[in-house]
Design a protein around this motif. Structure first.
Motif, mmCIF file in Angstrom:
data_model
loop_
_atom_site.group_PDB
_atom_site.id
_atom_site.type_symbol
_atom_site.label_atom_id
_atom_site.label_comp_id
_atom_site.label_asym_id
_atom_site.label_seq_id
_atom_site.Cartn_x
_atom_site.Cartn_y
_atom_site.Cartn_z
ATOM 1 N N ARG A 13 20.378 78.848 17.337
ATOM 2 C CA ARG A 13 20.700 77.633 16.586
ATOM 3 C C ARG A 13 19.511 77.257 15.707
ATOM 4 O O ARG A 13 18.351 77.525 16.046
ATOM 5 N N SER A 33 18.275 68.994 15.515
ATOM 6 C CA SER A 33 19.220 70.108 15.555
ATOM 7 C C SER A 33 20.214 69.974 14.413
ATOM 8 O O SER A 33 20.747 68.888 14.154
ATOM 9 N N GLY A 35 23.007 71.752 14.274
ATOM 10 C CA GLY A 35 24.348 71.991 14.801
ATOM 11 C C GLY A 35 25.052 73.175 14.186
ATOM 12 O O GLY A 35 26.281 73.127 14.028
ATOM 13 N N THR A 36 24.312 74.204 13.800
ATOM 14 C CA THR A 36 24.941 75.380 13.199
ATOM 15 C C THR A 36 24.119 76.617 13.517
ATOM 16 O O THR A 36 22.915 76.537 13.758
#
Length: 680
Positions: A13, A33, A35-36
C-alpha cells in the motif's frame, strides 16, 4: 523549513509522508495512507495533497505581506534601479568606455526586459518578439534572455530582493513572487527610462519609469496582464492610501536604436557610388586622428574607445597595424575600395555573407581586369563599368590569386572591425569564394631560358641602334644609359628592378678584389623586406663592358642617384640630394623602363608569346642556381644559403636568420655569380 513530501510503500500500500518541523515536538513525519495499491493513482493523490497542504501552510504558518509594503518596495527598488542604471550609463559616456557593441547590448537588454514583463519570465524569448530584431541582434538577445532568466530565478537574487524588502523571514511563496516581480519590473523601467531620457535628468527618468509602469497597468486592466500584478506605487509612510484608478497614458514607443558613429571627417556617400567618391572617402579617412599618448595622469586613462563604423575609416585603421610596406597597405585599401564599389556597403555593421558572395562572383566573372586607369572611368558606377567593358569586349575576371588577395583583405577588415566592437557575431564564410588555381606555382610566371636572354640581348638596345630616338632600329650607336645598364645588371644579379634602379653612386664598392653593389634603403626608395639589404658581387662581363667607368662619370657629375632617368618624376629632384621624406617600398619604381624592354622582348622573340617581363630576370637567375649540379649530377654547385643571400630572401630557421653577421662574405656569392653564362 518544510521538507518535500514523497511517496512510500509498505505491504503493497502507498502512503503520503512529510516531515513538518514546528507542528510536532518529536518532529516525526506526517504519514497518511492513500488507500490504494496502484502507484499511478497514488502519485496523482500525492500531488493533490501536496498542493492542498502548501496552501494550508501558507495560510497558517505565514502572515501575508501587506500590499502597501510591496508597493513601497517597488518604489524604492525603482529608485535604486534608475540611479544605478543612470550612473553606469553616465560613467560609460564620460570615461570613453562606451563602445558600439556595448550600446547595442544595452538596447537589446532593454528590449529583453520589456519582453519578460509583458510575456512573463521565460527562458526563451517569445518568437513573435524575436522576429522584430535583426538576425545579428537575435543571437545576442537570446543570450541576454537566458542570462537574465537564470539570474531572476536564482536563490541569491531572491534572497537579495527579500533582504531589501523586509526583515521578515516568514514570507509566503506568493509574497516572494510579488517582490521578485516588482524587482524585475523596476529594472525594466529603469533601463527604458535610461534609453528614452537624457542621463543628466534623473528626475525625468524616474517620472518616465513611473509613467511606463502605469501604462503597463493600463494594459493589465484591458486584459493583457503579466503573470503577477503589481500595485500602483505609493509612499511607504502613513496610512495606506486609497487605490487610485491608473491614469490612461499611451504606451511609450521603444527608442530607436542609435546608429554607430562615423570616423571623424568621413561622410557617407549619397547617390552615385563612383570611383571618385569612394577614393575621396578613403582619403578623408586617412586624415583621421590617431590615438593620443597618455599624459601621465591617472584620471586621463582611457579604458575603452568608440570607433567609427564606416568601412573607409576602419580600413585605414587596419592598415596602420599592418607590418608591411606602403605598397601592401595600399593594396588592402584598393581591395576595400573595390568591395564598396561593387556592393555599395559603407558600414561594417551592414556587411553580410551575400555581399561577400556577390563581390567574389563579380570579380571572378564580370569586373574588367583594368579599371579606374583613366580619369573618366572613375566617374562611372560599377554597373556602368561592367556594361561598358562587356560592350567593348574587354577582358573581364580576375586571376585566382588576385581574387584570393581581395577576399582575404575583406576578411581581415571584418576581423579588425570585430576588435573595435563594430561587428557582432557575423563570421564570414570564405569557402568557395576563391576559385581553384589550375596552374602550378612555377607556371604562373614564365621563366626565360638562357637562349631567350641571349636572343634578347642581341637586340639593338645593347648591340647598336640608329639613334637615341630610334632605339629599336639596327645601327652603330650603343647608348650605355639606364636602359642599357639596369636590365643587364638584373640579368646578372637576380635583383629586383627597384633595387637596381634606385642605386646611389656610392653603392658601388670593392672588397678583396671583388666589385659589388650594396643594395640598401635610401632616401629615394625602400626595400621589400629586411633581408633585401645585401651586397651583390658583379659579374666579370659587367665590369668588362665598362660599368665602373660609368659610375665614375656619374660621380664626376656630382650625381647622387646612379640612374636619375629611371626615378619616378616626383622623385627625380632627389637625384642631386641626400634628403627625402619617408622611405617606402614601391614595386612600380622605375616604371619608365617597362615600354623599351617590353618592345625589345616583342621584337627579338617573335611577339613574346610567353609574356616574358623584367621580373623574369630574377626567376632566370634563381632557376640557374637551383638546377646547377656538380659532376655527380645530384650535388648542387651553389648552396641554398648562398642562393637566398644573393637574391635577398630570408633563410629558413632561427640559426641562419639570427646567428650570422649582417654582411655576408663575398667570396661564395661571387663564385655563384660567376657561374652565370655570358649573355653576349
Amino acid at each position: 523549513m518544510i521538507t518535500i513530501p514523497y511517496l512510500c510503500a509498505r505491504a503493497g500500500r502507498f502512503y503520503f509522508r512529510r516531515r513538518i518541523p514546528g507542528l510536532s515536538t518529536s518532529h516525526m513525519p506526517l504519514m497518511v495512507s492513500l488507500g490504494t495499491t496502484d502507484r499511478s493513482g497514488a502519485l496523482k493523490i500525492c500531488v493533490q495533497l501536496t498542493a492542498r497542504m502548501d496552501r494550508m501552510l501558507d495560510e497558517n504558518l505565514h502572515k501575508t505581506l501587506p500590499s502597501t509594503e510591496v508597493a513601497a518596495f517597488f518604489k524604492a527598488e525603482l529608485r535604486r534601479c534608475v540611479d544605478a542604471v543612470s550612473q553606469v550609463r553616465m560613467i560609460e559616456r564620460m570615461d570613453g568606455s562606451l563602445t558600439a557593441e556595448k550600446t547595442r547590448r544595452n538596447q537589446l537588454e532593454t528590449i529583453v526586459l520589456r519582453g519578460m514583463v509583458e510575456d512573463g519570465l521565460r527562458e526563451e524569448m517569445a518568437p513573435e518578439r524575436l522576429k522584430t530584431l535583426a538576425p545579428n541582434d537575435q543571437i545576442t538577445a537570446i543570450e541576454i534572455q537566458s542570462t537574465l532568466f537564470r539570474e531572476f530565478l536564482s536563490p541569491a537574487f531572491n534572497r537579495e530582493v527579500q533582504a531589501r524588502a523586509t526583515a521578515r523571514s516568514d514570507l509566503s511563496q506568493l509574497d516572494v513572487l510579488h517582490l521578485r516581480w516588482a524587482a524585475v519590473e523596476a529594472r525594466m523601467a529603469a533601463h527604458e527610462a535610461a534609453e528614452a531620457v537624457p542621463l543628466h535628468a534623473g528626475d525625468e527618468a524616474k517620472e518616465a519609469a513611473v509613467s511606463l509602469l502605469r501604462s503597463l497597468m493600463q494594459k493589465a486592466a484591458a486584459g493583457i496582464t503579466p503573470p503577477a500584478p503589481v500595485p500602483v506605487p505609493t509612499e511607504p509612510e502613513g496610512p495606506a492610501p486609497e487605490v487610485q484608478t491608473p491614469i490612461a497614458m499611451p504606451a511609450p514607443v521603444p527608442p530607436a536604436q542609435a546608429r554607430p558613429t562615423l570616423t571623424p571627417g568621413v561622410a557617407l556617400i549619397e547617390g552615385r557610388m563612383t570611383g571618385v567618391s569612394i577614393l575621396a572617402q578613403i582619403n578623408a579617412a586617412r586624415a583621421q586622428p590617431q590615438d593620443d599618448s597618455f599624459d601621465g595622469f591617472a584620471e586621463s586613462v582611457e579604458i575603452e574607445r568608440t570607433y567609427g563604423d564606416d568601412i573607409a575609416g576602419t580600413a585605414v585603421r587596419m592598415t596602420w597595424r599592418i607590418k608591411g610596406n606602403q605598397n601592401t597597405r595600399d593594396q588592402k585599401l584598393t581591395s576595400v575600395a573595390l568591395f564598396m564599389y561593387l556592393t555599395g556597403v559603407q558600414r561594417m555593421s551592414e556587411i553580410r555573407q551575400h555581399h561577400l558572395d556577390r563581390f567574389a562572383k563579380l570579380i571572378k566573372q564580370r569586373m574588367p581586369t583594368k579599371y579606374w586607369r583613366r580619369e573618366e572611368d572613375r566617374h562611372l558606377t560599377s554597373q556602368e563599368t561592367i556594361t561598358h567593358a562587356t560592350r567593348l569586349g574587354l577582358p573581364c575576371g580576375f586571376a585566382p590569386n588576385t581574387i584570393e588577395r581581395h577576399i582575404n583583405a575583406i576578411a581581415s577588415l571584418i576581423h579588425h572591425a570585430r576588435t573595435e566592437g563594430n561587428v557582432g557575431t557575423f563570421v564570414p564564410n570564405l569557402r568557395g569564394l576563391v576559385p581553384e588555381e589550375t596552374r602550378a606555382p612555377s607556371e604562373m610566371r614564365a621563366v626565360p631560358t638562357l637562349d631567350d636572354l641571349r636572343t634578347l640581348f642581341s637586340h639593338t638596345l645593347w648591340q647598336g641602334c640608329k639613334s637615341r630616338g630610334r632605339r629599336h632600329v639596327p645601327g652603330k650607336v650603343v647608348l650605355r644609359d639606364h636602359h642599357y645598364w639596369i636590365n643587364l645588371l638584373l640579368a646578372y644579379t637576380g635583383a629586383r628592378r627597384s633595387e637596381i634602379a634606385g642605386l646611389l653612386v656610392g653603392d658601388l664598392g670593392e672588397e678583396g678584389g671583388i666589385p659589388y653593389v650594396h643594395i640598401r634603403p635610401n632616401h629615394m626608395r625602400g626595400l621589400k623586406t629586411l633581408a633585401s639589404t645585401r651586397r651583390v658581387p658583379l659579374h666579370p662581363h659587367v665590369i668588362e663592358l665598362g660599368f665602373a667607368e660609368f659610375v665614375s662619370k656619374c660621380r664626376k657629375r656630382n650625381l647622387v642617384a646612379l640612374f636619375p632617368e629611371a626615378l619616378p618624376k616626383d622623385r627625380r629632384r632627389l637625384a642631386h640630394s641626400t634628403k627625402g621624406g619617408e622611405v617606402l617600398y614601391d614595386k612600380k619604381f622605375a616604371d619608365s623602363l617597362d615600354y623599351p624592354l617590353r618592345r625589345s622582348f616583342e621584337l627579338s622573340l617573335n611577339g613574346n608569346p610567353r609574356g616574358l617581363s623584367c621580373h623574369g630576370f630574377r626567376h632566370y637567375v634563381n632557376d640557374h642556381l637551383v638546377t646547377l649540379r656538380q659532376e655527380d649530377g645530384t650535388t648542387q654547385v651553389v648552396s641554398e644559403m648562398d642562393r637566398m643571400d644573393l637574391l635577398g630572401h630570408t633563410p629558413l630557421g632561427v640559426n641562419l636568420t639570427t646567428y650570422r653577421r649582417p654582411e655576408q662574405p663575398l667570396g661564395p656569392l661571387y663564385a655563384a655569380v660567376r657561374t652565370l653564362p655570358r649573355l653576349f
